[in-house]
Scaffold this active site. Sequence first.
Site, PDB file in Angstrom:
ATOM      1  N   ALA A 384       0.651  -1.342   0.075  1.00  0.00           N
ATOM      2  CA  ALA A 384      -0.143   0.009   0.010  1.00  0.00           C
ATOM      3  C   ALA A 384       0.719   1.201  -0.088  1.00  0.00           C
ATOM      4  CB  ALA A 384      -0.899  -0.102   1.383  1.00  0.00           C
ATOM      5  N   SER A 385       0.211   2.435  -0.488  1.00  0.00           N
ATOM      6  CA  SER A 385       0.856   3.723  -0.599  1.00  0.00           C
ATOM      7  C   SER A 385       2.334   3.610  -1.455  1.00  0.00           C
ATOM      8  CB  SER A 385       1.145   4.237   0.868  1.00  0.00           C
ATOM      9  OG  SER A 385       1.240   5.590   0.743  1.00  0.00           O
ATOM     10  N   GLY A 386       3.548   3.760  -0.729  1.00  0.00           N
ATOM     11  CA  GLY A 386       4.606   3.386  -1.266  1.00  0.00           C
ATOM     12  C   GLY A 386       4.772   2.146  -2.140  1.00  0.00           C
TER      13      GLY A 386
END
Length: 586
Positions: A384-386
Amino acid sequence: MLQFFKYTLATLVGLFLFFFLMFLILLGIAAAAASEDEVTVRKNSILELKLDREIDERGEDDPFEGMGLLGGLGNAKYGLDEIKASIRHAKSDDNIKGIYLSTEILSAGMATVEEIRNELLDFKKSGKFIVAYNDICSEKAYYLTSVADKQFLNPQGALEINGLSSEIMFFKGTLEKLDIQPEIFKVGEFKSAVEPFVLDKMSAPNRLQVTSFLNSLNNHYLQNVAKARNKSFGDMKKISDSMLIHYPEDALKHGIITNVGYYDQAVDYMKQRTGLKKTDKLNVVELKSYRKVAKEEDKYSKNRIAVIYATGEIVNGEGGKDNIGGTKFAEEIRKARRDKNVKAIVLRINSPGGSAMASDVIWREITLAKKEKPVIASMSDVAASGGYYIAMAADTIVAYPNTITGSIGVFGILANLEGFLDNKLGITVDRVKTGRFSDMPTITRQLNPAERQIIQHGVERIYDDFTSKAAAGRNMPVAQLRNLAGGRVWSGIEAKERGLVDVLGGLDKAIEIAAKRAGIEKEYTLKKQPHQKTFLETFMSGMETSARTRFLKAELGEMYPYYEKAKKMQQLQGIQVRMPYDFSIQ
């Protein structure tokens, strides 16, 4: 003179202890090397899968296995790769007649458990049996044991099937008591990583997203358990939501287990299945031994698929063993791109994200590699995200149904410690500047509106870049992608329905796709990266850190995870593309 003799004696004692320690180390390594080939599997054996350790993506060699030397060595993590290899090898091993599952509290994410479970289901196709015994069985543990032919639960034991939950700790009150003012910068209404510092409960958007993906995970769980136990989804939903299982007899009544019984009764059943008498000794081979027998040997082939493991938080620089250093992992991708024998790349991601800059450095190398050979992303428990940032450039993204992904958003946080320093410690700060913004950023005073605007603009700039690149990678309009972004977290199923993920499956599926894209389905070998250090290299380079960690874990007990979170806060350098928060699904 007395002092001289005292220091001399102390030095001699220190040298003696050092050489004695090294002697023990070498003795252990020699003993392990000598016994490496002594693992034998007798006829009519049972493979015991005792999953009592933390499960990582890759296994690691430990010559002190089982020796219990030096205050805790010999307790290496199990690798998902070696657990799968052991189950796969046992399927075709004529000496293995069945598997004994010994699980209580699993230290693994839901997607990792899913992959082991799928391997066990494949094992059952051989006609061999699986037996499980538990004193206490957690929700995750039952997900595995639900595939067993026989499930024994201690008459005084407990089995948990009551749905999933997630708790978040909020620190607003603590910061107020300490006179610490957080300076928050973010983009995306669902980007709730900063909420614990400014709120005392979940925001409405955050509660919406957590409710959504938790229900998605829970429904997937119940559907698979229902299939394994020949029940309907509605029946399993009722059992879970109403918590109908309180005692072992309840589990038996509702068909969740097959037997209420003791360990010796489970052993007697396995003896019966292997043609032994009750008085005979059951031949059991433990996972920690069998994994050496099942270790997959590298087959020589000019056709190689590079499997690059990216596990942990994403940080700037080289990073370490338990995180993803932007510089280091970009180099790993670069090496795979330049290696003519590597025909395809599989990026195995298990990360909540981290540094925006480091994520972009890795992303750049993936875009370059994709121009020359297929690149497939395989998402594990969390990407998730990065973690999504470094996956989104891949040709194909593969995720488990219960992978946690998405969280396309950006945040930054600073702390104004002026009140804390003055009111709590009696420390004041003065300064001299050559320009209006010379001391920016600072934690010793409150930021002014102009400074806040500069930082917020930087966060928004990174978010625009993130979403634009994600849209390009997913082949969808930016406006459509941003409707799925805003920092919102999705399950693998939800992400697949919305086009953020292409295929539902595990690492094997990703490798299969990579081989097909490269046209090498019939002959290839895997090249796992980064190179793992030998036990001795790891031990000598991290002996002090490892020992300190062990002592802290022993001293702090259940409080250690909170200490670890506080420590990680020190690593949040620059703008972050990170999960909303660290959470544990119960």
